[in-house]
Write an enzyme that holds these catalytic residues in place. Structure first.
Site, mmCIF file in Angstrom:
data_model
loop_
_atom_site.group_PDB
_atom_site.id
_atom_site.type_symbol
_atom_site.label_atom_id
_atom_site.label_comp_id
_atom_site.label_asym_id
_atom_site.label_seq_id
_atom_site.Cartn_x
_atom_site.Cartn_y
_atom_site.Cartn_z
ATOM 1 N N PHE A 1 7.814 -10.037 7.213
ATOM 2 C CA PHE A 1 7.318 -9.748 5.870
ATOM 3 C C PHE A 1 8.428 -9.236 4.953
ATOM 4 O O PHE A 1 8.493 -9.568 3.782
ATOM 5 C CB PHE A 1 6.186 -8.709 5.940
ATOM 6 C CG PHE A 1 5.293 -8.698 4.744
ATOM 7 C CD1 PHE A 1 5.493 -7.791 3.722
ATOM 8 C CD2 PHE A 1 4.252 -9.607 4.630
ATOM 9 C CE1 PHE A 1 4.668 -7.765 2.607
ATOM 10 C CE2 PHE A 1 3.411 -9.595 3.528
ATOM 11 C CZ PHE A 1 3.622 -8.678 2.515
ATOM 12 N N ARG B 1 15.303 4.055 8.785
ATOM 13 C CA ARG B 1 14.826 3.919 10.169
ATOM 14 C C ARG B 1 15.268 2.599 10.808
ATOM 15 O O ARG B 1 15.415 2.505 12.007
ATOM 16 C CB ARG B 1 13.300 4.069 10.199
ATOM 17 C CG ARG B 1 12.870 5.497 9.976
ATOM 18 C CD ARG B 1 11.505 5.627 9.319
ATOM 19 N NE ARG B 1 11.210 7.053 9.071
ATOM 20 C CZ ARG B 1 11.701 7.714 8.034
ATOM 21 N NH1 ARG B 1 12.501 7.088 7.131
ATOM 22 N NH2 ARG B 1 11.435 9.004 7.877
ATOM 23 N N LEU C 1 0.464 -7.909 11.369
ATOM 24 C CA LEU C 1 -0.880 -8.179 11.909
ATOM 25 C C LEU C 1 -0.888 -9.312 12.926
ATOM 26 O O LEU C 1 -1.777 -9.386 13.759
ATOM 27 C CB LEU C 1 -1.862 -8.501 10.774
ATOM 28 C CG LEU C 1 -2.550 -7.329 10.092
ATOM 29 C CD1 LEU C 1 -3.553 -7.847 9.065
ATOM 30 C CD2 LEU C 1 -3.239 -6.404 11.087
ATOM 31 N N GLU C 2 0.091 -10.194 12.866
ATOM 32 C CA GLU C 2 0.130 -11.347 13.780
ATOM 33 C C GLU C 2 0.817 -11.028 15.109
ATOM 34 O O GLU C 2 0.752 -11.819 16.060
ATOM 35 C CB GLU C 2 0.843 -12.531 13.123
ATOM 36 C CG GLU C 2 -0.001 -13.287 12.111
ATOM 37 C CD GLU C 2 -0.112 -12.532 10.795
ATOM 38 O OE1 GLU C 2 0.899 -11.944 10.347
ATOM 39 O OE2 GLU C 2 -1.218 -12.516 10.234
ATOM 40 N N GLU D 1 -0.654 -0.656 -3.142
ATOM 41 C CA GLU D 1 -1.634 0.024 -3.987
ATOM 42 C C GLU D 1 -2.994 0.175 -3.326
ATOM 43 O O GLU D 1 -3.850 0.915 -3.799
ATOM 44 C CB GLU D 1 -1.820 -0.773 -5.298
ATOM 45 C CG GLU D 1 -0.559 -0.876 -6.138
ATOM 46 C CD GLU D 1 -0.767 -1.810 -7.313
ATOM 47 O OE1 GLU D 1 0.081 -1.814 -8.219
ATOM 48 O OE2 GLU D 1 -1.799 -2.540 -7.333
ATOM 49 N N THR D 2 -3.225 -0.558 -2.254
ATOM 50 C CA THR D 2 -4.591 -0.621 -1.712
ATOM 51 C C THR D 2 -4.651 -0.107 -0.279
ATOM 52 O O THR D 2 -3.646 0.243 0.329
ATOM 53 C CB THR D 2 -5.097 -2.082 -1.734
ATOM 54 O OG1 THR D 2 -4.361 -2.819 -0.741
ATOM 55 C CG2 THR D 2 -4.919 -2.707 -3.105
ATOM 56 N N VAL E 1 7.876 -4.257 9.551
ATOM 57 C CA VAL E 1 7.942 -3.210 8.526
ATOM 58 C C VAL E 1 6.689 -3.292 7.666
ATOM 59 O O VAL E 1 6.398 -4.360 7.095
ATOM 60 C CB VAL E 1 9.187 -3.378 7.633
ATOM 61 C CG1 VAL E 1 9.225 -2.286 6.562
ATOM 62 C CG2 VAL E 1 10.465 -3.343 8.467
ATOM 63 N N ILE F 1 5.013 -1.434 4.444
ATOM 64 C CA ILE F 1 5.288 -0.495 3.353
ATOM 65 C C ILE F 1 4.037 -0.339 2.496
ATOM 66 O O ILE F 1 3.431 -1.344 2.087
ATOM 67 C CB ILE F 1 6.466 -0.980 2.489
ATOM 68 C CG1 ILE F 1 7.734 -1.109 3.342
ATOM 69 C CG2 ILE F 1 6.694 -0.013 1.323
ATOM 70 C CD1 ILE F 1 8.939 -1.622 2.587
ATOM 71 N N HIS G 1 -4.920 -1.804 2.199
ATOM 72 C CA HIS G 1 -4.385 -2.779 3.155
ATOM 73 C C HIS G 1 -3.283 -2.184 4.030
ATOM 74 O O HIS G 1 -3.096 -2.587 5.169
ATOM 75 C CB HIS G 1 -3.865 -4.021 2.407
ATOM 76 C CG HIS G 1 -3.767 -5.217 3.293
ATOM 77 N ND1 HIS G 1 -2.640 -5.997 3.352
ATOM 78 C CD2 HIS G 1 -4.637 -5.765 4.173
ATOM 79 C CE1 HIS G 1 -2.831 -6.966 4.221
ATOM 80 N NE2 HIS G 1 -4.035 -6.860 4.732
HETATM 81 N N1 LIG Z 1 1.808 -5.833 3.540
HETATM 82 C C1 LIG Z 1 2.445 -6.108 4.731
HETATM 83 C C2 LIG Z 1 2.020 -7.104 5.574
HETATM 84 N N2 LIG Z 1 0.937 -7.860 5.242
HETATM 85 C C3 LIG Z 1 0.687 -9.149 5.856
HETATM 86 C C4 LIG Z 1 -0.062 -9.036 7.179
HETATM 87 O O1 LIG Z 1 0.768 -8.533 8.218
HETATM 88 C C5 LIG Z 1 -0.520 -10.441 7.599
HETATM 89 O O2 LIG Z 1 0.630 -11.270 7.773
HETATM 90 C C6 LIG Z 1 -1.420 -11.045 6.551
HETATM 91 O O3 LIG Z 1 -2.518 -10.182 6.320
HETATM 92 C C7 LIG Z 1 -1.943 -12.423 6.979
HETATM 93 O O4 LIG Z 1 -2.668 -12.309 8.173
HETATM 94 N N3 LIG Z 1 2.658 -7.341 6.739
HETATM 95 C C8 LIG Z 1 3.756 -6.593 7.103
HETATM 96 O O5 LIG Z 1 4.343 -6.820 8.175
HETATM 97 N N4 LIG Z 1 4.194 -5.603 6.289
HETATM 98 C C9 LIG Z 1 3.579 -5.332 5.099
HETATM 99 O O6 LIG Z 1 4.012 -4.408 4.367
HETATM 100 C C1 LIG Z 2 0.943 -2.981 3.563
HETATM 101 C C2 LIG Z 2 0.447 -4.007 2.636
HETATM 102 O O1 LIG Z 2 -0.390 -4.825 2.973
HETATM 103 C C3 LIG Z 2 0.890 -3.909 1.215
HETATM 104 O O2 LIG Z 2 2.169 -4.521 1.107
HETATM 105 C C4 LIG Z 2 -0.071 -4.633 0.324
HETATM 106 O O3 LIG Z 2 0.199 -4.169 -0.965
HETATM 107 P P1 LIG Z 2 -1.054 -3.874 -1.907
HETATM 108 O O4 LIG Z 2 -1.872 -2.787 -1.220
HETATM 109 O O5 LIG Z 2 -0.455 -3.384 -3.214
HETATM 110 O O6 LIG Z 2 -1.825 -5.165 -2.043
#
Ligand SMILES: Nc1c(NC[C@H](O)[C@H](O)[C@H](O)CO)[nH]c(=O)[nH]c1=O
Ligand SMILES: CC(=O)[C@@H](O)COP(=O)(O)O
Length: 154
Positions: A15, A123, A47-48, A81-82, A76, A78, A84
């Site tokens: 990512f 890190r 997530l994968e 805003e949500t 990683v 990070i 997620h």
């Molecule tokens: N926001 C971040 C993600 N989001 C993507 C998910 O991991 C996944 O690939 C997606 O939801 C599709 O299934 N992934 C990270 O590794 N780091 C992030 O900050």
């Molecule tokens: C960790 C995440 O999924 C993040 O990058 C998504 O960002 P947002 O919460 O602003 O959609």
């Protein structure tokens, strides 16, 4: 009797590809310093990662028909805003723990869950936190413990 070489699969979430490169370099350096072998599979995000480890352990066989002794998860996450962030962080960690306990896998978790890129770089950098190397060393230690407890079974 010569023990089989330790074989590690690194599963990296891409990512943030520049950060993933640093984590991967740290993990590979640690694995090579140990004298183990490794392969790398890249996935879109954290997530994968657990699903690919489960698939690798299920299929279990590299092209040469050999199973992996342990796994290193790199990524990683990070905060945005949500909510997620919590989903990706918590579920990827939960998935790894479920695999480690449920399938008795030797896994090192090098998925960073941070507030911003500065925290991530502090890190990821091999010269600083070297969390990629740390995750690899944890996986290698778990392989050793598993071999002690299970008598070398993979
Ligand atoms: N926001 C971040 C993600 N989001 C993507 C998910 O991991 C996944 O690939 C997606 O939801 C599709 O299934 N992934 C990270 O590794 N780091 C992030 O900050
Ligand atoms: C960790 C995440 O999924 C993040 O990058 C998504 O960002 P947002 O919460 O602003 O959609």
């Amino acid at each position: 009797m010569q023990e089989d070489p330790v074989r590690i699969l690194i599963v990296e979430g891409r990512f943030y590809s520049d950060l993933s490169d640093e984590l991967l370099n740290g993990a590979v350096q640690a694995i090579q310093a140990f004298g183990a072998e490794h392969d790398v599979i890249s996935v879109p995000g954290a997530l994968e990662i657990p699903a690919v480890i489960a698939l690798a352990d299920e299929g279990g066989h590299r092209p040469a028909g050999v199973r992996y002794d342990g796994y290193v998860a790199l990524g990683v996450v990070i905060r945005g805003e949500t909510h997620h962030f919590e989903i990706v962080s918590n579920e990827s960690a939960r998935g790894l723990m479920d695999l480690a306990i449920g399938k008795r896998l030797a896994i090192g978790n090098g998925i960073l869950t941070v507030e911003d890129e500065d925290q991530a770089w502090a890190r990821a950098r091999i010269s600083e936190g070297d969390k990629g190397g740390g995750a690899a060393r944890a996986a290698l230690e778990m392989v050793s413990i598993k071999r002690q407890l299970l008598g070398g079974a993979r």
